[in-house]
Design a protein around this motif. Structure first.
Motif, PDB file in Angstrom:
ATOM      1  N   UNK B 131      -9.579 -19.237   2.308  1.00 49.75           N
ATOM      2  CA  UNK B 131     -10.505 -20.312   1.926  1.00 49.75           C
ATOM      3  C   UNK B 131     -10.735 -21.303   3.066  1.00 49.75           C
ATOM      4  N   UNK B 132      -9.688 -21.511   3.870  1.00 52.00           N
ATOM      5  CA  UNK B 132      -9.811 -22.524   4.934  1.00 52.00           C
ATOM      6  C   UNK B 132     -10.824 -22.112   6.016  1.00 52.00           C
ATOM      7  N   UNK B 158      -8.473 -14.107  -6.347  1.00 54.25           N
ATOM      8  CA  UNK B 158      -8.643 -15.214  -5.395  1.00 54.25           C
ATOM      9  C   UNK B 158     -10.000 -15.188  -4.709  1.00 54.25           C
ATOM     10  N   UNK B 159     -10.596 -13.989  -4.588  1.00 52.42           N
ATOM     11  CA  UNK B 159     -11.895 -13.890  -3.913  1.00 52.42           C
ATOM     12  C   UNK B 159     -12.723 -12.791  -4.585  1.00 52.42           C
ATOM     13  N   UNK B 160     -13.532 -13.208  -5.540  1.00 51.01           N
ATOM     14  CA  UNK B 160     -14.295 -12.218  -6.321  1.00 51.01           C
ATOM     15  C   UNK B 160     -15.502 -11.686  -5.551  1.00 51.01           C
ATOM     16  N   UNK B 206     -11.890 -13.342   8.482  1.00 50.10           N
ATOM     17  CA  UNK B 206     -13.348 -13.321   8.362  1.00 50.10           C
ATOM     18  C   UNK B 206     -13.956 -14.021   9.560  1.00 50.10           C
ATOM     19  N   UNK B 207     -14.945 -13.359  10.153  1.00 48.84           N
ATOM     20  CA  UNK B 207     -15.582 -13.933  11.333  1.00 48.84           C
ATOM     21  C   UNK B 207     -16.934 -14.491  10.892  1.00 48.84           C
ATOM     22  N   UNK B 208     -17.019 -15.812  10.810  1.00 51.64           N
ATOM     23  CA  UNK B 208     -18.276 -16.429  10.395  1.00 51.64           C
ATOM     24  C   UNK B 208     -19.118 -16.819  11.600  1.00 51.64           C
ATOM     25  N   UNK B 209     -20.360 -16.332  11.579  1.00 47.05           N
ATOM     26  CA  UNK B 209     -21.342 -16.738  12.593  1.00 47.05           C
ATOM     27  C   UNK B 209     -22.587 -17.190  11.813  1.00 47.05           C
TER      28      UNK B 209
END
Lengths: 116, 234
Positions: B131-132, B158-160, B206-209
């Motif tokens: 989540x962080x 925790x992550x649907x 997770x790699x967020x761009x």
């Protein structure tokens, strides 16, 4: 006589004829044609005898005839939207099935590219 | 020490990659997975860019590890993944994974996600994003979706909305996926739960761009999923 009491019956008759034409062409079920014909007949009656709608309205505890007509129109429109939504949903599922089938039957290989 | 996946198990694992307009991002994802020795079923979801050509280029380098299917029109991540699930049976896999093809997921997590299946601890796994690491808007949408999944499907996870999931082929035969879009994530969890398939959650990176954030479950998608969840109750 007011314009709407001439115009609405003409539109209604044309609509009824159109529904019967679609029924004869087997594009519409009999029950749909009957339901639409009843609705358009009400439009004819209410246009020629506007006071008639008040009598109907009082049956449902609504005082003004126009309010009754507006409520009926809303209900009919919501029903049509619901029917269309369902039909689109079924079509979407059918399209998905076809698109999936076509894709599964045509695995892409490098030979395809060489053929091109 | 992390669990080592044998070469045989890697060969028996097929990674499904649904791809829609990922021409600029998919190649490193494919090559990373291929280098690790996994097989892939890549489904081009009617992309309007040259995603399919990019996938074909990768297939030239790894012809035996890559299988390509292409939907003639865009039908959404759900249908593309379903196509992958249907196609994978013809390759006799033991384990099936599906993950995003936009580089949001790391191929390094494949071993961790498959490990509970190989060890026999679970028959289905979902990769849980921390989540962080999630942007605030995505975090909120995810919390809402977790709540809705719990409310409508009676499963607490925790992550649907994770797109990273793994399942054994036996369990895959038992579940029935019909979702078209992003509902597939919740539907997968519901099917696993309804069929009493033992499942585990594995943390993933997770790699967020900006590009990966443009896709996925935003508020609009969440609303669409809600409508479909309500519809499925009838």
């Amino acid at each position: 006589m007011l314009l709407y009491s001439i115009l609405f019956p003409i539109i209604s008759i044309l609509a009824i004829l159109w529904f019967f034409y679609r029924y004869l062409k087997e594009k519409q079920s009999l029950i749909t044609v009957i339901l639409w014909t009843i609705l358009w007949l009400f439009v004819i009656v209410f246009s020629i005898f506007p006071t008639f709608s008040e009598k109907f309205a009082s049956l449902f505890g609504i005082t003004r005839g126009l309010d009754f007509i507006i409520i009926v129109v809303f209900l009919v429109l919501f029903y049509i939207i619901f029917r269309l939504y369902n039909r689109i949903d079924i079509l979407q599922d059918e399209i998905n099935k076809i698109v999936k089938e076509v894709s599964l039957n045509n695995e892409i290989t490098l030979d395809d590219e060489e053929d091109e | 020490m992390s669990f080592e996946i044998s070469k045989e198990d890697k060969k028996a694992t097929y990674v499904i990659l649904p791809a829609y307009n990922e021409a600029t991002r998919i190649q490193p994802v494919i090559e990373e997975i291929a280098c690790k020795g996994y097989n892939m079923v890549i489904v081009n979801d009617g992309s309007s860019d040259n995603t399919l050509d990019v996938i074909k280029q990768s297939k030239k380098r790894y012809p035996d590890q890559i299988h390509i299917f292409s939907l003639m029109i865009n039908r959404g991540v759900g249908v593309a993944t379903q196509t992958g699930f249907d196609a994978v049976f013809r390759f006799n896999p033991k384990y099936v994974v599906s993950m995003d093809s936009d580089g949001q997921h790391s191929a390094d997590d494949l071993d961790n996600v498959i490990a509970p299946l190989v060890k026999g601890e679970a028959q289905a796994v979902i990769g849980v994003r921390p989540l962080k690491d999630m942007p605030l808007s995505r975090n909120f949408a995810n919390a809402v979706m977790n709540f809705l999944t719990k409310m409508f499907y009676r499963v607490d996870v925790s992550d649907s909305q994770t797109g990273f999931r793994a399942i054994t082929v036996e369990a895959l035969r038992e579940i029935d996926i019909n979702a078209r879009g992003y509902l597939i994530s919740s539907e997968f969890i519901r099917e696993v739960n309804d069929n009493k398939i033992p499942f585990a959650e594995v943390p993933i990176q997770t790699i967020y761009t900006p590009e990966t954030q443009a896709k996925g479950t935003n508020v609009f998608e969440a609303f669409k999923i809600l409508v479909q969840m309500i519809k499925h109750q009838f």
